[in-house]
Design an enzyme around this catalytic site. Sequence first.
Site, PDB file in Angstrom:
ATOM      1  N   GLY A 164       0.810  -1.222   0.000  1.00 52.48           N
ATOM      2  CA  GLY A 164       0.000   0.000   0.000  1.00 52.48           C
ATOM      3  C   GLY A 164       0.836   1.261   0.000  1.00 52.48           C
ATOM      4  O   GLY A 164       0.339   2.339   0.297  1.00 52.48           O
ATOM      5  N   ASN A 181       4.351   3.634  -1.801  1.00 56.06           N
ATOM      6  CA  ASN A 181       4.656   4.397  -3.025  1.00 56.06           C
ATOM      7  C   ASN A 181       4.604   3.517  -4.268  1.00 56.06           C
ATOM      8  O   ASN A 181       3.885   3.790  -5.233  1.00 56.06           O
ATOM      9  CB  ASN A 181       6.063   5.005  -2.927  1.00 56.06           C
ATOM     10  CG  ASN A 181       6.249   5.853  -1.688  1.00 56.06           C
ATOM     11  OD1 ASN A 181       5.500   6.797  -1.466  1.00 56.06           O
ATOM     12  ND2 ASN A 181       7.235   5.522  -0.867  1.00 56.06           N
ATOM     13  N   PHE A 192      -1.603  -3.353   5.914  1.00 54.20           N
ATOM     14  CA  PHE A 192      -1.020  -2.480   6.926  1.00 54.20           C
ATOM     15  C   PHE A 192      -2.028  -1.435   7.416  1.00 54.20           C
ATOM     16  O   PHE A 192      -2.636  -0.720   6.616  1.00 54.20           O
ATOM     17  CB  PHE A 192       0.208  -1.785   6.341  1.00 54.20           C
ATOM     18  CG  PHE A 192       0.963  -0.949   7.328  1.00 54.20           C
ATOM     19  CD1 PHE A 192       1.470  -1.499   8.487  1.00 54.20           C
ATOM     20  CD2 PHE A 192       1.161   0.396   7.094  1.00 54.20           C
ATOM     21  CE1 PHE A 192       2.186  -0.739   9.391  1.00 54.20           C
ATOM     22  CE2 PHE A 192       1.867   1.179   7.992  1.00 54.20           C
ATOM     23  CZ  PHE A 192       2.375   0.612   9.145  1.00 54.20           C
ATOM     24  N   ALA A 193      -2.163  -1.375   8.738  1.00 55.67           N
ATOM     25  CA  ALA A 193      -2.956  -0.343   9.410  1.00 55.67           C
ATOM     26  C   ALA A 193      -4.296  -0.141   8.688  1.00 55.67           C
ATOM     27  O   ALA A 193      -4.977  -1.107   8.361  1.00 55.67           O
ATOM     28  CB  ALA A 193      -2.148   0.950   9.506  1.00 55.67           C
ATOM     29  N   ASP A 194      -4.677   1.127   8.445  1.00 60.46           N
ATOM     30  CA  ASP A 194      -5.981   1.398   7.834  1.00 60.46           C
ATOM     31  C   ASP A 194      -5.835   1.755   6.358  1.00 60.46           C
ATOM     32  O   ASP A 194      -6.693   2.420   5.778  1.00 60.46           O
ATOM     33  CB  ASP A 194      -6.677   2.546   8.583  1.00 60.46           C
ATOM     34  CG  ASP A 194      -5.848   3.823   8.537  1.00 60.46           C
ATOM     35  OD1 ASP A 194      -4.669   3.747   8.109  1.00 60.46           O
ATOM     36  OD2 ASP A 194      -6.356   4.891   8.918  1.00 60.46           O
ATOM     37  N   HIS A 240      26.011  -0.918  -0.471  1.00 62.04           N
ATOM     38  CA  HIS A 240      25.608  -0.183   0.745  1.00 62.04           C
ATOM     39  C   HIS A 240      26.325  -0.699   1.991  1.00 62.04           C
ATOM     40  O   HIS A 240      26.806   0.087   2.803  1.00 62.04           O
ATOM     41  CB  HIS A 240      24.092  -0.286   0.948  1.00 62.04           C
ATOM     42  CG  HIS A 240      23.306   0.232  -0.219  1.00 62.04           C
ATOM     43  ND1 HIS A 240      22.076  -0.261  -0.571  1.00 62.04           N
ATOM     44  CD2 HIS A 240      23.578   1.205  -1.119  1.00 62.04           C
ATOM     45  CE1 HIS A 240      21.625   0.385  -1.635  1.00 62.04           C
ATOM     46  NE2 HIS A 240      22.516   1.271  -1.995  1.00 62.04           N
ATOM     47  N   ARG A 293      17.577   1.807   6.300  1.00 65.76           N
ATOM     48  CA  ARG A 293      17.461   0.543   5.559  1.00 65.76           C
ATOM     49  C   ARG A 293      18.794   0.028   5.007  1.00 65.76           C
ATOM     50  O   ARG A 293      18.904  -1.154   4.693  1.00 65.76           O
ATOM     51  CB  ARG A 293      16.418   0.655   4.450  1.00 65.76           C
ATOM     52  CG  ARG A 293      16.778   1.546   3.298  1.00 65.76           C
ATOM     53  CD  ARG A 293      15.656   1.587   2.245  1.00 65.76           C
ATOM     54  NE  ARG A 293      15.868   2.658   1.285  1.00 65.76           N
ATOM     55  CZ  ARG A 293      16.593   2.537   0.180  1.00 65.76           C
ATOM     56  NH1 ARG A 293      17.166   1.391  -0.124  1.00 65.76           N
ATOM     57  NH2 ARG A 293      16.760   3.552  -0.624  1.00 65.76           N
TER      58      ARG A 293
HETATM   59  P1  NAD Z   1       7.061   2.261   1.092  1.00 67.28           P
HETATM   60  O1  NAD Z   1       8.031   2.888   2.013  1.00 67.28           O
HETATM   61  O2  NAD Z   1       6.049   3.136   0.444  1.00 67.28           O
HETATM   62  O3  NAD Z   1       6.341   1.096   1.843  1.00 67.28           O
HETATM   63  C1  NAD Z   1       5.561   1.386   2.882  1.00 67.28           C
HETATM   64  C2  NAD Z   1       4.434   0.386   2.831  1.00 67.28           C
HETATM   65  O4  NAD Z   1       4.873  -0.862   3.356  1.00 67.28           O
HETATM   66  C3  NAD Z   1       3.299   0.836   3.673  1.00 67.28           C
HETATM   67  O5  NAD Z   1       2.461   1.684   2.948  1.00 67.28           O
HETATM   68  C4  NAD Z   1       2.680  -0.485   4.026  1.00 67.28           C
HETATM   69  O6  NAD Z   1       1.825  -0.935   3.003  1.00 67.28           O
HETATM   70  C5  NAD Z   1       3.858  -1.411   4.120  1.00 67.28           C
HETATM   71  N1  NAD Z   1       4.296  -1.497   5.521  1.00 67.28           N
HETATM   72  C6  NAD Z   1       5.024  -0.610   6.200  1.00 67.28           C
HETATM   73  N2  NAD Z   1       5.217  -1.019   7.462  1.00 67.28           N
HETATM   74  C7  NAD Z   1       4.611  -2.203   7.560  1.00 67.28           C
HETATM   75  C8  NAD Z   1       4.463  -3.129   8.606  1.00 67.28           C
HETATM   76  N3  NAD Z   1       4.989  -2.928   9.815  1.00 67.28           N
HETATM   77  N4  NAD Z   1       3.773  -4.235   8.352  1.00 67.28           N
HETATM   78  C9  NAD Z   1       3.230  -4.457   7.142  1.00 67.28           C
HETATM   79  N5  NAD Z   1       3.346  -3.613   6.108  1.00 67.28           N
HETATM   80  C10 NAD Z   1       4.012  -2.503   6.329  1.00 67.28           C
HETATM   81  O7  NAD Z   1       7.814   1.398   0.025  1.00 67.28           O
HETATM   82  P2  NAD Z   1       8.080   1.800  -1.467  1.00 67.28           P
HETATM   83  O8  NAD Z   1       8.619   3.188  -1.529  1.00 67.28           O
HETATM   84  O9  NAD Z   1       6.910   1.423  -2.263  1.00 67.28           O
HETATM   85  O10 NAD Z   1       9.284   0.822  -1.792  1.00 67.28           O
HETATM   86  C11 NAD Z   1       9.121  -0.595  -1.873  1.00 67.28           C
HETATM   87  C12 NAD Z   1      10.509  -1.196  -1.881  1.00 67.28           C
HETATM   88  O11 NAD Z   1      11.242  -0.637  -2.977  1.00 67.28           O
HETATM   89  C13 NAD Z   1      11.330  -0.909  -0.636  1.00 67.28           C
HETATM   90  O12 NAD Z   1      12.096  -2.032  -0.338  1.00 67.28           O
HETATM   91  C14 NAD Z   1      12.213   0.259  -1.050  1.00 67.28           C
HETATM   92  O13 NAD Z   1      13.414   0.266  -0.310  1.00 67.28           O
HETATM   93  C15 NAD Z   1      12.441  -0.023  -2.505  1.00 67.28           C
HETATM   94  N6  NAD Z   1      12.684   1.176  -3.332  1.00 67.28           N
HETATM   95  C16 NAD Z   1      11.850   2.249  -3.287  1.00 67.28           C
HETATM   96  C17 NAD Z   1      12.075   3.339  -4.112  1.00 67.28           C
HETATM   97  C18 NAD Z   1      11.140   4.528  -4.149  1.00 67.28           C
HETATM   98  O14 NAD Z   1      11.430   5.517  -4.839  1.00 67.28           O
HETATM   99  N7  NAD Z   1      10.003   4.524  -3.498  1.00 67.28           N
HETATM  100  C19 NAD Z   1      13.169   3.323  -4.989  1.00 67.28           C
HETATM  101  C20 NAD Z   1      14.018   2.194  -5.024  1.00 67.28           C
HETATM  102  C21 NAD Z   1      13.742   1.120  -4.198  1.00 67.28           C
END
Ligand code: NAD
Length: 402
Positions: A10, A12, A35-37, A216, A329
């Site tokens: 849910g 990005n 996750f949550a609401d 990293h 991370r």
């Molecule tokens: P995000 O940070 O938006 O993900 C958050 C989501 O993860 C929440 O909305 C929820 O659905 C879920 N979540 C968070 N805490 C939780 C919990 N305790 N239990 C269950 N679900 C939970 O992630 P993103 O930005 O969509 O990225 C997804 C992956 O891609 C990550 O591993 C990130 O490191 C990687 N990534 C992201 C980007 C970017 O620009 N957004 C770029 C490169 C890589």
Amino acid sequence: DKFRVLVCGGGNGAHVMAGLAAAKPDIEARVLTLFADEADRWSESLKTNDLTILVKGSDGQPDTAIKAKPSIVSKKPEEVVPGCKMIIFVVPAFAHNQYLDAIKPYVDPKCIILGVPGPSFDYAVRGILGDKSDNVLIFETLPWACRIKEYGKEVEILGSKETILGAIQGSLSTAPIGPMGKTPVETLQYILGAAPVLHVTGHPLGITLMAAHTIHCAIMYGTWANWDGKPLDKVPLFYQGVDEATAQLMSDLSNENLTVTEGIKRKRPDVDLSQVKHVYDWFMTRYTNDVQDKSSLKTVLQTNNAYAGLKHNMLEIEPGKFVPDFTHRYLSENVPFGLAVTRGVAEVAGIETPIMDKILLWAQEKLGKEFLVNGKMQGKDIQYTRCPQAYGLTTLDDILGH
Ligand code: NAD
């Protein structure tokens, strides 16, 4: 009948993936978010709004907007999983197990499961779904840099990768399961559009051994292992700040990945691990136009335009005083879902990895966890990692899925 796709997550990336899939006339996109609401908030928004994906124009081009409507957003797997032929996980790796447990009772055996990003995702799928699914497609990273602007309503793609590497395994790998008879990879490419171009070849282990944690973790160790604990007056540059010793450490760590690769290839010559390269060679193919000085790994890191200005993640403990954030991370995800995994694979392959061990022992202490104990992946916190041992995968055949 439309081709039914489920996006798990849910955040990005899940917003972008669900929106792009829903925008295709012959695809029905559903969302499962536990996750949550989030499911309630997203559903509420869809009652009155489409989901808009803003795509930032490159080179001064205007932004464009894609509007779409996922058919349902739910936290109940029984409402959304049945009938889905493609399930795309777009959540941070720590949430994968929870989603796999949730979908397990409802998964169609003729369904393909994608991890985006997904290095070592295949271990979680095999460990949790077992015989229920043998079809996995994984990618090294998310296709875009993206941020939600308004939950459930608007998300922005800041940039797309040009290419991403992936690998597929299972009986449906080349099957025409998608819209208009597309294969799984063609279906994802259809959803993503022109960029990034998907390069899918070889065994998933090739993606796992090539994951970005090598970069990293080496930089974190190189920068902070000998830190005296005194707060810094300014935040150092992450990539551009690497010194000779850190670049050497990264190169050595990458060489260990190659040693593990060679060791497995000797035992299983039929397994295609051709995606595994030294990190210097990876930079040369990935950032060839961005790097100004290609003379060494150190200069590549220091002069890569794509990395310009990126800093360490630090906590400001008092005004102008900074300490490293070991919960970021780069350790909290890249160690349990990266370094610990390759260390676990090396153990099964019977290959010694002194550099990996040194970094892992330091990093696990910073995380307050025990993974590697007495030279084996047997610490009490092993279940928080995705090393194969955490799922009882302890032979080469288990790891390879043979
Ligand atoms: P995000 O940070 O938006 O993900 C958050 C989501 O993860 C929440 O909305 C929820 O659905 C879920 N979540 C968070 N805490 C939780 C919990 N305790 N239990 C269950 N679900 C939970 O992630 P993103 O930005 O969509 O990225 C997804 C992956 O891609 C990550 O591993 C990130 O490191 C990687 N990534 C992201 C980007 C970017 O620009 N957004 C770029 C490169 C890589």
